[in-house]
Design an enzyme around this catalytic site. Structure first.
Site: not given
Length: 263
Positions: A132, A145
């Site tokens: 990501s 995350y």
């Protein structure tokens, strides 16, 4: 690396863009191995793509080892599975922190470690991590995350150097905000500052490009988001202020609330 005729192990197939990646790999003539925790979610996909399935919990270290053993002969690993892991760290239990690290970072690293030796012996293969842009720039309420995606990016780029000259490639594909499918789409929130999104097909194209051309890093995002991410990676303090002005905090709060309600 030509995809046709290869054996592809794909994690995270039952959520987000995993299904789109599976469809593309099957269309390109790959023999698919799909893995997940829920048999009822895997079986329809197995029938659709003529794939083999292996039930496994990527948060369980023993399951990860067993998965690698049962997927012996894999030519291409696409490590796509990830937990959203959004929210303030102070709200996380130690067990939740351990699971986020296990699924998002330890599992893909271990699968790569366990499957790579056979690829090296064969002199061919590819390992593709789906990360990501959060692996390049931090945002509010994304500590876990972001930590896992920063780690995954670092592991991918370094492991690629370790395997240089062996015939085995390593890539990381890092999407920005993806519409229609995936973690961000599930929240229904607007992007901060009106940043444009990308389609799932663009992410899939990035994955196939990374594998076929052995590209170290593929960032799938509009030009403005790629630029802002680069700036944020170099000047985090400045990026923090810009994110606040762009309304990023409201977007993050919406995402966190959505993910809490789905737990």
């Amino acid at each position: 690396m030509h995809i046709a005729g290869t054996t592809v192990l794909l994690t995270g197939v039952t959520g987000g863009i995993g299904g789109a990646i599976a469809a593309e790999m099957a269309a390109r003539g790959a023999d698919l191995i799909l893995t997940g925790r829920r048999r009822e979610a895997l079986e329809p996909l197995a029938e659709r793509y003529g794939a083999r399935t292996i039930l496994a919990d990527l948060g369980d270290a023993d399951d990860v080892v067993r998965l690698a053993e049962e997927a012996a002969g894999t030519d291409i690993l696409i490590a796509n599975a990830a937990l959203p892991s959004s929210g303030d760290v102070l709200d996380y239990t130690p067990e939740q922190i351990d699971r986020a690290l296990a699924v998002n970072l330890r599992a893909p690293a271990m699968l790569a470690r366990l499957l790579a030796p056979a690829m090296v012996t064969a002199g061919r293969g590819h390992i593709c991590f789906v990360g990501s842009l959060s692996g390049m720039a931090a945002t509010k309420s994304s500590s876990m995350y972001t930590a896992t995606k920063f780690g995954l990016r670092g592991f991918s780029l370094a492991f690629r150097q370790d395997l240089h000259g062996t015939g085995v490639g390593v890539s990381i594909v890092q999407p920005g905000f993806v519409r229609e499918l995936g973690m961000f789409a599930n929240t229904g929130s607007a992007t901060p500052g009106g940043v444009r999104t990308v389609a799932p097909e663009q992410v899939v194209k990035g994955v196939t490009r990374a594998i076929e051309r052995d590209v170290a890093e593929v960032n799938v995002a509009p030009l403005e988001l790629k630029f802002l991410t680069k700036i944020a990676s170099q000047f985090p303090g400045f990026a923090e202020r810009v994110q606040r002005l762009a309304g990023a905090e409201q977007t993050v709060d919406t995402i966190v609330a959505s993910q809490k309600s789905s737990r």
